[in-house]
Design a protein around this motif. Structure first.
Motif, PDB file in Angstrom:
ATOM      1  N   ILE A 176     -29.967   6.900  10.074  1.00 17.05           N
ATOM      2  CA  ILE A 176     -28.481   7.181  10.061  1.00 17.05           C
ATOM      3  C   ILE A 176     -27.732   6.888   8.979  1.00 17.05           C
ATOM      4  CG2 ILE A 176     -26.561   6.702  11.679  1.00 17.05           C
ATOM      5  CD1 ILE A 176     -28.340   7.142  13.938  1.00 17.05           C
ATOM      6  N   THR A 181     -22.603   7.529   7.925  1.00 12.41           N
ATOM      7  CA  THR A 181     -21.938   7.450   8.751  1.00 12.41           C
ATOM      8  C   THR A 181     -21.394   5.999   9.033  1.00 12.41           C
ATOM      9  OG1 THR A 181     -23.488   7.267  10.346  1.00 12.41           O
ATOM     10  CG2 THR A 181     -22.733   9.553   9.984  1.00 12.41           C
ATOM     11  N   PRO A 184     -22.260   3.264  13.435  1.00 13.77           N
ATOM     12  CA  PRO A 184     -23.429   3.798  14.557  1.00 13.77           C
ATOM     13  C   PRO A 184     -23.864   2.741  15.654  1.00 13.77           C
ATOM     14  CG  PRO A 184     -24.380   3.255  12.392  1.00 13.77           C
ATOM     15  CD  PRO A 184     -22.993   3.257  12.261  1.00 13.77           C
ATOM     16  N   VAL A 196     -28.254   5.961  20.959  1.00 16.96           N
ATOM     17  CA  VAL A 196     -27.901   6.506  19.728  1.00 16.96           C
ATOM     18  C   VAL A 196     -26.497   6.984  19.897  1.00 16.96           C
ATOM     19  CG1 VAL A 196     -28.160   7.531  17.723  1.00 16.96           C
ATOM     20  CG2 VAL A 196     -30.036   6.576  18.632  1.00 16.96           C
ATOM     21  N   VAL A 198     -23.006   8.155  17.626  1.00 17.56           N
ATOM     22  CA  VAL A 198     -22.589   8.146  16.076  1.00 17.56           C
ATOM     23  C   VAL A 198     -21.205   8.705  15.988  1.00 17.56           C
ATOM     24  CG1 VAL A 198     -22.882   8.974  13.782  1.00 17.56           C
ATOM     25  CG2 VAL A 198     -25.069   8.606  15.138  1.00 17.56           C
ATOM     26  N   LEU A 207     -27.935  15.778  14.051  1.00 18.71           N
ATOM     27  CA  LEU A 207     -28.399  14.338  14.324  1.00 18.71           C
ATOM     28  C   LEU A 207     -29.530  14.406  15.196  1.00 18.71           C
ATOM     29  CD1 LEU A 207     -27.449  11.408  14.342  1.00 18.71           C
ATOM     30  CD2 LEU A 207     -26.445  11.909  16.367  1.00 18.71           C
ATOM     31  N   VAL A 211     -32.895  12.404  13.899  1.00 16.57           N
ATOM     32  CA  VAL A 211     -33.351  11.115  14.832  1.00 16.57           C
ATOM     33  C   VAL A 211     -34.614  11.233  15.400  1.00 16.57           C
ATOM     34  CG1 VAL A 211     -32.591   9.659  16.712  1.00 16.57           C
ATOM     35  CG2 VAL A 211     -30.901  10.203  15.069  1.00 16.57           C
TER      36      VAL A 211
END
Length: 851
Positions: A176, A181, A184, A196, A198, A207, A211
């Motif tokens: 990430i 970003t 997060p 998670v 974000v 995403l 991930v």
């Protein structure tokens, strides 16, 4: 009324710190950036529902881990027995019992085999909390038929899962961070899950792929002279395997990993100018470069396969030795997918497969709408409550309003210091706190009026009002705090945000409503020295009412029984409109661009998609539509495909996706069970507390009354078809606290009057107690409604069922606390105290003032 300098200093310091910590959150970003470094930076974070973004709950694939470990143990056992010690064996796997069984061709070698097997024992440490000792992963034994067994221990599996989660968190964080970003949230949840979140990243599909993809990269030589189909027909050569390729074909590869992705030190998206396609360039470390050079030098003219997560990405022919330690991966890449693969390779492979069991995405525009809705509801509720307090209490209402404003400031300050996330339900919690916070002031003011009518001087009435109200204030606030604590520990996501703001509001109102209000009253009294207190200017019910509640109680109880039976019957026969939280599946909120949505047209567009049960309904504004799709049989990947089909089907008619929410059956079952347990725990905790503070009759009556309110509110969901989701559980638990707030006040007055009027018949005494407190009850209930109604009208569709249930439940709670609670006390055997009991009571220290 004595105010020590220390007490005054505490009030001023707390107020000043509250303003300092809360104010930066409401300043423009450029102003915040220019603040001096010694000032606290804003720690309050907006939740995904307020700023948009993606939320994923990932779970380590336990079954996959166990299967892989059994495969590894089987290979190790065969190696240590046959290859190292020459012991012949036949090994079978029993995945149901997490074990392998070994049959020796020569039983006389059993002791030698057991000794050899001990060498494959493995100790597993949790990388976060390693104590240096570890847990044995394997248990060795012998079956009655003479076979040897090697079993994965439950403790070993749990410890390995926990360790894999810790490793996965670091890999996910690296991936990430590569995306660039900001802020997060990556948190461990239990032994097997990772949360998670974000903010600002609205592409949940991308995403999720980044991930959750394992991204295990390996390099294998392709078996020469034989295709996969030929090998499958003739029998696989020893040491080979068939692996699917990205283009839909299959390749026959050697099982041995010629080179692993762990040797990579860099991977970048690039462009091949000769072929005009996106590729991924990679570079090995020194050891990997040497190995890569040796492999390519020895296999010129042979094919070399690059395998990612058990799929052949490309299998080019080695044209010449590659000695620079670098190369490139080509395949069916777009610019975006090449970039994502580079991100995955740079961050490293996940140590285990992760399944997405909960997914939520909120568009930034919907987040902005939620903020506007929350602020509108908050402003309207604040104006109504503040105005009503001034109308009802005049100057004394101003004192309460100053405490209320400071109360809200302290809530924001506490959220900022804790670095909490503010969600839309959290805003609802603050708005609800605005309605409840004046409750303590109303208790104090009503006690002052009562004391003054009893002949006390203004100073004596003020002192008695604060001192004698304190016990009831603590009791009523703590019962609400119990519900908030249970909500926090048993809830998840936005529900926890609601619990945090509600809990903080309860604690801060204890400080402001008593300490800050008393400070203001003290300053006013020293300045004015009034001969009479003119506290209340408006009331719903006149003083001195003598409503015969106990005479009509039999009819009221009969009505309550009928309504309870109807509620239970509706819940049993009709059921509930269960939300995605409890049944699993996917909810997609779409908005039509350019005018009102056509629900019928949406149904028509989705009918031919073959997605199983699909529900389409209006949602909020005329432009919004909510589409609910049942959980697909293929799991998370099938759910994702279903969402894409819905988006594509509606895109042609100018529908934009504003929010998606996908919950697996695993999570939905857990949420339903957890919600039920939370309500039971809350009732049990409150029963214990009230039993401790009062007597057992009061405790049982309070729980019975509260259970009545819960049944009625749950019946509302069934009868009206309001969506019953996780927020509904929050509403029910909050009602537990609100209902008990009223019940505790009435019970406290009954307890006081039991000591004061020893010869009065119990029904008359209960009537007297209710009539003495009903002015306060009606006023505080009205202020709560002043806060709830704006939430219903302006809080948005997401909170609609929650706020409607709260409004209905608060009215039912007032009704039951006033009318239902008394008869139940009598039926549970509440009696007047004897003289001996009163003497014993007086000899004990007072357990707190009452109202």
């Amino acid at each position: 009324m004595h105010q020590s300098p220390f007490r005054v200093a505490i009030i001023l310091i707390v107020a000043l710190l509250g303003i300092v910590f809360a104010a930066p959150n409401f300043l423009p970003q450029q102003v915040r950036d220019s603040l001096p470094g010694w000032l606290p930076k804003p720690g309050l974070v907006l939740g995904l529902d307020l700023q948009g973004g993606s939320h994923l709950l990932l779970e380590v694939d336990r079954a996959g881990i166990v299967t892989q470990r059994l495969s590894d143990v089987r290979r190790d056992a065969r190696n240590v027995l046959a290859n190292q010690n020459g012991i012949g064996n036949i090994i079978t796997t029993d995945e149901a019992k997490n074990a392998i069984y070994i049959e020796l061709t020569d039983p006389s070698q059993k002791e030698q085999a057991l000794t050899a097997l001990q060498s494959i024992q493995n100790t597993v440490n949790n990388s976060l909390f390693s104590t240096g000792t570890g847990v044995n992963e394997l248990a060795f034994g012998e079956l009655p038929d003479g076979r040897l067994s090697v079993t994965l221990t439950p403790e070993g599996i749990t410890q390995r899962m926990s360790s894999l989660v810790a490793q996965s968190i670091e890999v996910i964080r690296s991936r990430i961070d590569e995306l660039g970003t900001t802020e997060p949230t990556i948190q461990r949840q239990g032994d097997t899950r990772v949360l998670v979140q974000v903010p600002g990243f609205g592409d949940s599909t991308r995403l999720k792929n980044i991930v959750s993809q394992t991204a295990r990269l390996t390099f294998h030589m392709v078996y020469p002279g034989l295709t996969a189909d030929q090998a499958e027909a003739q029998g696989l050569p020893a040491g080979t395997m068939i692996v699917p390729s990205q283009d839909g074909g299959r390749e026959l590869l050697y099982e041995d990993v010629a080179l692993g992705g762990e040797s990579l030190v860099d991977a970048q998206p690039s462009y091949d100018p000769q072929r005009g396609i996106p590729v991924v360039s990679f570079k090995f470390d020194t050891r990997g470069a040497v190995t890569f050079s040796e492999i390519t030098s020895a296999n010129v003219g042979q094919r070399f396969a690059i395998v990612l997560d058990n799929t052949v990405i490309t299998a080019p022919v080695i044209q010449q030795p590659i000695t620079g330690g670098s190369g490139q991966i080509s395949g069916n890449f777009t610019t975006a997918s090449a970039n994502d693969l580079a991100v995955l390779l740079r961050a490293g492979a996940l140590p285990a497969s992760l399944n997405v069991i909960e997914e939520r995405t909120v568009d930034a525009s919907l987040g902005a709408d939620s903020i506007r809705a929350g602020l509108t509801a908050g402003v309207v509720a604040s104006v109504l409550v503040v105005s009503f307090m001034v109308i009802a209490y005049g100057l004394w209402g101003v004192f309460a309003n100053v405490s209320l404003v400071l109360n809200v400031i302290l809530i924001f300050a506490a959220l900022s210091v804790l670095g909490s996330t503010l969600t839309l339900p959290g805003i609802a919690g603050i708005v609800l706190t605005i309605g409840m916070a004046v409750d303590a002031n109303v208790l104090i003011y009503e006690r002052m009026r009562e004391e003054q009518r009893a002949g006390r001087t203004p100073l004596q009435a003020i002192n008695a009002g604060f001192e004698r109200a304190w016990g009831t204030i603590v009791d009523s606030h703590l019962t609400q705090l119990v519900a908030a604590v249970v909500l926090y520990f048993m809830g998840s996501g936005p529900v926890q945000g609601f619990a945090v703001t509600l809990g903080l509001g309860i604690l801060t109102s204890l400080f402001t409503s008593y300490t800050v209000t008393s400070y203001q009253v003290n300053l006013w009294y020293k300045r004015v020295r009034p001969k009479e207190l003119k506290i209340q200017h408006f009331r719903f019910i006149p003083d001195g009412t003598k409503i015969p509640f106990m005479k009509i109680s039999r009819y009221v109880i009969a009505l309550s029984i009928i309504m309870s039976v109807v509620s239970i019957g509706a819940a049993y026969f009709k059921g509930f409109n269960l939300g995605i939280d409890f049944v699993g599946g996917t909810a997609i909120e779409v908005q039509h661009v350019g005018g009102p949505a056509d629900v019928g047209r949406v149904r028509e567009l989705l009918d031919g998609l073959e997605l199983g049960e699909v529900q389409v309904q209006g949602f909020g504004t005329p432009e919004d539509v909510l589409v609910r799709v049942q959980a697909q049989e293929g799991g998370q990947s099938a759910d994702q495909v279903a969402v894409q089909k819905v988006q594509q089907a509606l895109a042609g008619d100018n529908y934009e996706v504003r929010r998606t929410e996908a919950v697996s059956g695993t999570v939905s079952g857990e949420l339903a069970w957890t919600g039920t347990i939370a309500v039971i725990i809350a009732l049990a905790c409150i029963l214990i507390y009230i039993w401790f503070r009062f007597e057992w009759q009061f405790a049982l009556a309070a729980v019975t009354t509260t259970s009545h309110d819960i049944i009625m509110t749950i019946g509302l969901f069934s009868i009206t078809g309001l969506e019953f989701n996780l927020s509904s559980i929050a509403a029910v638990l909050t009602l537990v606290g609100l209902s008990l707030n009223e019940t505790v006040v009435v019970s406290d007055r009954i307890r006081e009057n039991l000591l004061k009027y020893r010869k009065m018949p119990l029904p008359e005494l209960i009537d007297l107690s209710i009539n003495q407190t009903i002015v306060r009850t009606s006023l505080t209930q009205f202020t709560v409604l002043l806060a709830l109604v704006p939430l219903v009208l302006f809080g948005g569709e997401v909170l609609r069922s929650f706020t409607i249930a709260m409004t209905f439940g608060s009215l039912v709670g007032m009704y039951s606390s006033v009318i239902v609670n008394g008869p139940i006390l009598i039926n549970f055997g509440l009696k007047q105290k004897t003289d001996e009991e009163l003497v014993a009571k007086k000899e004990k220290p007072a357990d707190g003032a009452s109202v």
